[in-house]
Write an enzyme that holds these catalytic residues in place. Structure first.
Site, short mmCIF file in Angstrom:
data_model
loop_
_atom_site.label_atom_id
_atom_site.label_comp_id
_atom_site.label_asym_id
_atom_site.label_seq_id
_atom_site.Cartn_x
_atom_site.Cartn_y
_atom_site.Cartn_z
N ARG A 118 0.76 -1.12 0.06
CA ARG A 118 -0.01 0.08 0.02
C ARG A 118 0.91 1.34 -0.05
NH1 ARG A 118 -2.94 -3.06 3.67
NH2 ARG A 118 -4.84 -4.30 2.77
N LYS A 140 2.85 11.36 -11.39
CA LYS A 140 2.14 10.46 -12.33
C LYS A 140 3.05 8.97 -12.33
CE LYS A 140 -0.73 13.25 -15.25
NZ LYS A 140 -0.78 13.89 -16.58
N GLU A 182 9.52 18.39 -24.82
CA GLU A 182 8.73 18.78 -23.31
C GLU A 182 9.22 20.13 -23.02
OE1 GLU A 182 6.26 17.01 -22.72
OE2 GLU A 182 6.61 14.90 -23.30
N LYS A 224 6.67 23.05 -13.65
CA LYS A 224 5.87 22.03 -13.50
C LYS A 224 5.46 21.64 -11.80
CE LYS A 224 4.70 17.22 -14.14
NZ LYS A 224 5.01 15.90 -15.09
N GLU A 234 -4.96 16.76 -11.93
CA GLU A 234 -5.33 17.02 -13.12
C GLU A 234 -6.80 17.07 -13.50
OE1 GLU A 234 -2.66 15.26 -16.36
OE2 GLU A 234 -4.82 15.43 -17.75
N ARG A 238 -3.49 21.60 -14.70
CA ARG A 238 -2.29 20.62 -15.04
C ARG A 238 -2.63 19.88 -16.53
NH1 ARG A 238 0.50 15.89 -11.38
NH2 ARG A 238 1.74 14.80 -13.19
N ASN A 242 -0.30 18.79 -21.14
CA ASN A 242 -0.48 17.97 -22.32
C ASN A 242 -0.69 18.44 -23.56
OD1 ASN A 242 -0.84 15.52 -20.34
ND2 ASN A 242 -3.03 16.30 -19.88
N HIS A 245 0.13 16.47 -26.79
CA HIS A 245 0.03 14.94 -26.45
C HIS A 245 -1.21 14.41 -26.97
CE1 HIS A 245 2.99 16.13 -23.77
NE2 HIS A 245 3.39 15.24 -23.40
N HIS A 249 0.38 11.24 -29.25
CA HIS A 249 -0.06 9.98 -28.84
C HIS A 249 -0.55 9.07 -30.00
CE1 HIS A 249 -0.30 10.72 -24.12
NE2 HIS A 249 0.79 10.44 -24.35
N HIS A 262 8.54 9.73 -28.28
CA HIS A 262 7.51 10.39 -27.70
C HIS A 262 7.57 11.93 -28.06
CE1 HIS A 262 4.42 11.62 -24.56
NE2 HIS A 262 5.31 12.08 -23.99
P1 NAD Z 1 12.99 5.85 -21.79
O1 NAD Z 1 12.96 5.74 -20.51
O2 NAD Z 1 12.80 4.52 -22.77
O3 NAD Z 1 14.66 6.49 -22.10
C1 NAD Z 1 14.98 6.56 -23.39
C2 NAD Z 1 16.20 5.68 -23.71
O4 NAD Z 1 17.42 6.20 -23.28
C3 NAD Z 1 16.23 4.18 -22.97
O5 NAD Z 1 16.71 3.43 -24.11
C4 NAD Z 1 17.04 4.42 -21.89
O6 NAD Z 1 17.52 3.13 -21.36
C5 NAD Z 1 18.19 5.17 -22.34
N1 NAD Z 1 18.65 6.02 -21.23
C6 NAD Z 1 18.19 6.53 -20.07
N2 NAD Z 1 18.88 7.37 -19.39
C7 NAD Z 1 19.95 7.13 -20.27
C8 NAD Z 1 21.59 7.67 -20.13
N3 NAD Z 1 21.69 8.63 -19.35
N4 NAD Z 1 22.51 7.78 -21.11
C9 NAD Z 1 22.16 6.67 -22.02
N5 NAD Z 1 20.74 6.00 -22.26
C10 NAD Z 1 20.09 6.29 -21.49
O7 NAD Z 1 12.49 7.13 -22.21
P2 NAD Z 1 12.00 8.48 -21.78
O8 NAD Z 1 11.74 9.46 -23.02
O9 NAD Z 1 12.96 8.93 -20.66
O10 NAD Z 1 10.59 8.21 -21.05
C11 NAD Z 1 9.48 8.10 -21.81
C12 NAD Z 1 8.32 7.44 -20.85
O11 NAD Z 1 8.05 8.53 -19.90
C13 NAD Z 1 7.16 7.15 -21.59
O12 NAD Z 1 6.71 5.73 -21.09
C14 NAD Z 1 6.10 8.11 -21.14
O13 NAD Z 1 4.67 7.65 -20.99
C15 NAD Z 1 6.54 8.59 -19.61
N6 NAD Z 1 5.99 9.81 -19.18
C16 NAD Z 1 5.69 10.00 -18.00
C17 NAD Z 1 5.34 11.37 -17.49
C18 NAD Z 1 4.85 11.37 -16.03
O14 NAD Z 1 4.44 12.45 -16.00
N7 NAD Z 1 4.94 10.26 -15.60
C19 NAD Z 1 5.48 12.35 -18.37
C20 NAD Z 1 6.07 12.10 -19.72
C21 NAD Z 1 6.45 10.88 -20.13
N1 GLY Z 2 3.36 15.14 -18.37
C1 GLY Z 2 2.09 15.77 -17.85
C2 GLY Z 2 1.82 15.72 -16.41
O1 GLY Z 2 2.83 15.31 -15.71
O2 GLY Z 2 0.96 15.99 -16.17
#
Ligand code: NAD
Ligand code: GLY
Length: 356
Positions: A118, A140, A182, A224, A234, A238, A242, A245, A249, A262
């Site tokens: 939990r 998130k 972003e 943020k 949201e 918030r 997006n 997005h 998406h 992305h």
């Molecule tokens: P990712 O985590 O897949 O990282 C991108 C690539 O870079 C991967 O291959 C990873 O292994 C590599 N990598 C990471 N750090 C590295 C480093 N320092 N050196 C070399 N390689 C490295 O992708 P991302 O773009 O970081 O994140 C995308 C994800 O984030 C999606 O799943 C998306 O839905 C999510 N997201 C979440 C939120 C949120 O608010 N929680 C917001 C935006 C996106």
């Molecule tokens: N990436 C959008 C949010 O965190 O609300």
């Protein structure tokens, strides 16, 4: 080192930004609940930063879980496998989880932290631009479902966010550029001065100049944090985050996840949103051109894949979380630095921008 805070009452937490923070035991220690720490990372990040992180945490009982790399592993199955490991190893409620990696790791490790017994403490150590400016802040967490991205998850805030900008030195250039979408988003939807600052500092940012990168990440996190403090779950403002997005998406889903990153898809989405705003008379043509120019300067795409027409977008947009009562809610810029949520955009307006 720079510091700021996400203000959420008893759940407030600090964000630290700077060089070599992976080696700062103090930053980690203040957020660790007891002795046991589980680092969750992947097979790309582990060879680069796991050893350093474990050395910093040497005063604790540290173990790690190394996941395969990629969005396709951000699944319920991976989530369950992590929980199985924690249970088999008898991790208790005083566990602290450390998410070491990009947004995929942050999202899945955060969701594990939210659900395990939990809720246990967790620390975000984001290593991509996207994760450092966006996904590690705001709570998130999620995994994907075959029927939709990020459809299963929770709002669950970390104890702290530790952003070591040196990690960006190993990030592939394409990932760096994608993360910049972003960053540009914050300027377009919230902060005209920051948009102008980005314009003035394109070369230094691309060259990873430390002061500029630190300022850039800090400004994004501050925006943020300001928004999340007002609207954690949201219900209102918030949603501005997006921007781009809904269309982004749709591009990712239509092209197959991983083929378009992305951020690349979001860049196109921002341009589509700006052009729709223009057709609705919300924004000046000159500002739309400035947005497109900045996107281009960071070598991001501004047009959807050639064969992707409105019907392809529409199919995915109906499934989007931003659809309410069957109406698509679009985030549109009303100038550079301001934006709003609109539920009254006609299909004709979207078709005229995207193409039939
Ligand atoms: P990712 O985590 O897949 O990282 C991108 C690539 O870079 C991967 O291959 C990873 O292994 C590599 N990598 C990471 N750090 C590295 C480093 N320092 N050196 C070399 N390689 C490295 O992708 P991302 O773009 O970081 O994140 C995308 C994800 O984030 C999606 O799943 C998306 O839905 C999510 N997201 C979440 C939120 C949120 O608010 N929680 C917001 C935006 C996106
Ligand atoms: N990436 C959008 C949010 O965190 O609300």
């Amino acid at each position: 080192m720079d510091k700021l805070a996400v203000q959420l009452g008893a759940r407030s937490y600090p964000i630290s930004i700077g060089e070599n923070l992976l080696s700062s035991a103090k930053l980690f220690e203040s957020a660790i609940v007891n002795k046991k720490v589980m680092i969750i990372t992947n097979n790309v990040v582990a060879p680069l930063y796991l050893q350093q992180c474990e050395k910093t945490l040497q005063n604790f009982q540290v173990e790690h879980i190394i996941l395969p790399d990629g969005e396709k592993y951000k699944t319920f199955k991976t989530f369950e496998a992590i929980l199985n490991t924690l249970l088999k190893k008898k991790y208790a409620r005083d566990t602290t989880i450390v998410a070491l990696g990009g947004g995929v790791i942050g999202d899945i490790a955060g969701f594990v932290a939210a659900c395990y017994q939990r809720g246990v403490a967790f620390i975000q150590v984001p290593t991509t631009v996207l994760a450092q400016v966006d996904s590690s802040v705001g709570g998130k967490t999620a995994v994907n479902h075959p029927l939709g991205k990020n459809m299963i998850g929770a709002f669950y805030q970390p104890q702290t966010v530790i952003i070591d900008i040196n990690c960006l030195k190993t990030l592939p250039k394409r990932e760096f550029v994608a993360g910049m979408a972003e960053v540009i988003k914050y300027g377009v939807i919230y902060d005209r001065n920051f948009f102008d600052w980005l314009n003035d500092n394109v070369d230094d940012i691309k060259a990873l100049e430390a002061d500029k990168i630190t300022y850039m990440i800090k400004r994004c996190c501050a925006i943020k944090a300001e928004i999340v403090a007002q609207d954690e779950k949201e219900h209102g403002i918030r949603a501005l985050l997006n921007l781009g997005h809904t269309f982004g998406h749709a591009i990712e889903a239509e092209q197959g996840y991983g083929n378009w990153l992305h951020g690349e898809a979001v860049a196109v989405g921002i341009v589509i949103a700006a052009k729709i705003a223009l057709t609705k008379g919300l924004i000046e043509r000159e500002e739309v051109e400035q947005i497109m120019l900045l996107i281009d300067q960071f070598n991001l795409p501004s047009a959807p894949p050639e064969l992707m027409k409105y019907s392809h977008f529409a199919k995915h947009m109906q499934l989007d979380k931003k659809v309410l009562d069957g109406k698509i809610r679009l985030i549109l810029p009303t100038s550079i630095g301001t934006g709003d949520i609109f539920s009254d955009t006609s299909e004709a307006a979207m078709q005229s921008v995207i193409g039939l």
